[in-house]
Write a protein that holds these residues in place. Structure first.
Motif, PDB file in Angstrom:
ATOM      1  N   LYS A   1       6.539   2.271   0.714  1.00  0.00           N
ATOM      2  CA  LYS A   1       5.837   3.258  -0.105  1.00  0.00           C
ATOM      3  C   LYS A   1       6.585   3.388  -1.427  1.00  0.00           C
ATOM      4  N   LYS A   2       5.959   4.053  -2.381  1.00  0.00           N
ATOM      5  CA  LYS A   2       6.589   4.236  -3.680  1.00  0.00           C
ATOM      6  C   LYS A   2       7.709   5.278  -3.589  1.00  0.00           C
TER       7      LYS A   2
ATOM      8  N   TYR B   1       9.902   6.431   7.613  1.00  0.00           N
ATOM      9  CA  TYR B   1      10.475   5.846   6.406  1.00  0.00           C
ATOM     10  C   TYR B   1      11.960   6.163   6.319  1.00  0.00           C
ATOM     11  N   PHE B   2      12.724   5.172   5.862  1.00  0.00           N
ATOM     12  CA  PHE B   2      14.133   5.356   5.542  1.00  0.00           C
ATOM     13  C   PHE B   2      14.260   5.224   4.028  1.00  0.00           C
TER      14      PHE B   2
ATOM     15  N   PRO C   1       0.832  -1.211   0.000  1.00  0.00           N
ATOM     16  CA  PRO C   1       0.000   0.000   0.000  1.00  0.00           C
ATOM     17  C   PRO C   1       0.865   1.260   0.000  1.00  0.00           C
ATOM     18  N   ASP C   2       0.333   2.314  -0.580  1.00  0.00           N
ATOM     19  CA  ASP C   2       1.053   3.594  -0.621  1.00  0.00           C
ATOM     20  C   ASP C   2       0.181   4.637   0.081  1.00  0.00           C
TER      21      ASP C   2
ATOM     22  N   VAL D   1      13.445   1.831  -0.092  1.00  0.00           N
ATOM     23  CA  VAL D   1      12.717   2.392   1.045  1.00  0.00           C
ATOM     24  C   VAL D   1      12.360   1.295   2.034  1.00  0.00           C
ATOM     25  N   TYR D   2      12.488   1.623   3.311  1.00  0.00           N
ATOM     26  CA  TYR D   2      12.036   0.749   4.387  1.00  0.00           C
ATOM     27  C   TYR D   2      11.227   1.596   5.362  1.00  0.00           C
TER      28      TYR D   2
END
Length: 355
Positions: free
Chosen positions: A269-270, A294-295, A196-197, A277-278
């Protein structure tokens, strides 16, 4: 004294190449998960005799063969196996060779029926005899497809003139068997939702740091919970499943400041094509309905990585008034964690040494 038994081997094909060409740490966890999944989907009372690297040797003492139940068992395991691989393909967060190629693994079955005896090895009782040897020899065969269920003539009656019947010679003699292709069972796989975004509305933190380590190694340090306590400030303990590869939907518990339990769920996420991304999400942060961090990693020259940390939240009614305080605490805690991460990497930290 001999007893009649069904001898049943599910075998993961492509295992050797998979382990040889991928991250050994994650490939080990993935194969372990898949073997455990096959064991958990044993619905007809098969007993586990041995875990044999990439295969399970199962048996069931039984005076007769119920082919329909065996075929149902094969379908249950096959669908569970490929549903799990489908999740790796659609919900993985790791981009290592193991996680990104796991969907290439195949599953085949060899089923035989015959007399067995048992041999005692310390506290374990193992099936023993010529039929045990036969079922293992049959793993090497001339079946022309990758995924199939092989049945000897002791399990399934067949016309020896059928095109799907093979007669082969082994060191124990000649044996005939037939096989069912399994590929069509993939039509029964459930739908797996993609990543999911859905990012919360309010941005609370955004900072960038250059880390002196290649992008894939930094991603492993951040996403692998085994390393989390080495650099994250304020976390006193973590509870997570140590034999699983972290992916979207996995949960873990952090103990903050020795008294606050926070359950986090892995998310993603996109991002741009050249970024990794993590992310993690929780509903346990006071005054917020949802709290995501988010990283975002981007590869630079000379083996360095640009790390961007972003934090977002949706607030409960009137919780928005706590936004300035929350932003202040985040700035302090995350800044300290970034410093610890830089110190860890610059100290000569190596993934190989720490595993």
């Amino acid at each position: 004294m001999s007893q009649k038994a069904i001898l049943f081997i599910p075998d993961i094909s492509g295992f050797t190449e998979f382990v040889h060409h991928t991250s050994i740490n994650h490939s080990r966890h993935i194969i372990s998960e898949l073997l455990e999944l096959l064991i958990d989907n044993n619905t007809i009372g098969l007993e586990l005799a041995e875990i044999e690297g990439d295969a399970l040797f199962l048996f069931k003492l039984q005076e007769s063969v119920d082919l329909s139940k065996i075929e149902q068992q094969i379908e249950q395991m096959y669908v569970a196996f490929h549903t799990h691989l489908k999740r790796y393909d659609l919900q993985r967060i790791c981009h290592c060779g193991a996680c990104s190629s796991a969907y290439n693994l195949k599953l085949k079955f060899v089923v035989h029926y015959g007399d067995i005896e048992f041999i005692q090895v310390k506290d374990s009782k193992k099936p023993y005899g010529s039929h045990v040897i036969q079922v293992h020899r049959l793993l090497k065969n001339e079946v022309p497809i990758d995924e199939y269920a092989l049945f000897t003539e002791t399990v399934k009656q067949f016309d020896k003139n059928s095109e799907k019947v093979i007669t082969a010679t082994y060191d124990f003699g000649e044996i005939s068997f037939t096989y069912n292709p399994l590929q069509t069972l993939k039509q029964k796989l459930p739908e797996i939702k993609p990543i999911p975004d859905d990012v919360p509305k309010h941005k609370l933190f955004d900072a960038t740091e250059i880390i002196n380590i290649p992008i894939n190694d930094l991603y492993e340090v951040i996403s692998n919970f085994d390393y989390r306590l080495l650099w994250t400030k304020g976390v006193d303990n973590m509870e997570y499943e140590k034999n699983k590869v972290n992916r979207v939907g996995e949960k873990h518990k952090c103990l903050f400041n020795k008294n606050d339990d926070v359950i986090q769920t892995t998310i993603s996420k996109k991002v741009k094509k050249n970024q990794l991304v993590y992310g993690e999400s929780t509903t346990d942060v006071p005054f917020t309905k949802r709290f995501n961090n988010y990283f975002v990693l981007e590869e630079l020259d000379d083996g360095k990585t640009q790390l961007n940390i972003e934090v977002f939240a949706d607030f409960k009614p009137f919780g928005i008034f706590m936004k300035p305080l929350l932003k202040s605490k985040l700035k302090q805690n995350i800044s300290e964690s970034i410093k610890e991460l830089v110190l860890l990497i610059d100290s000569g930290f190596s993934l190989n040494k720490s595993v």
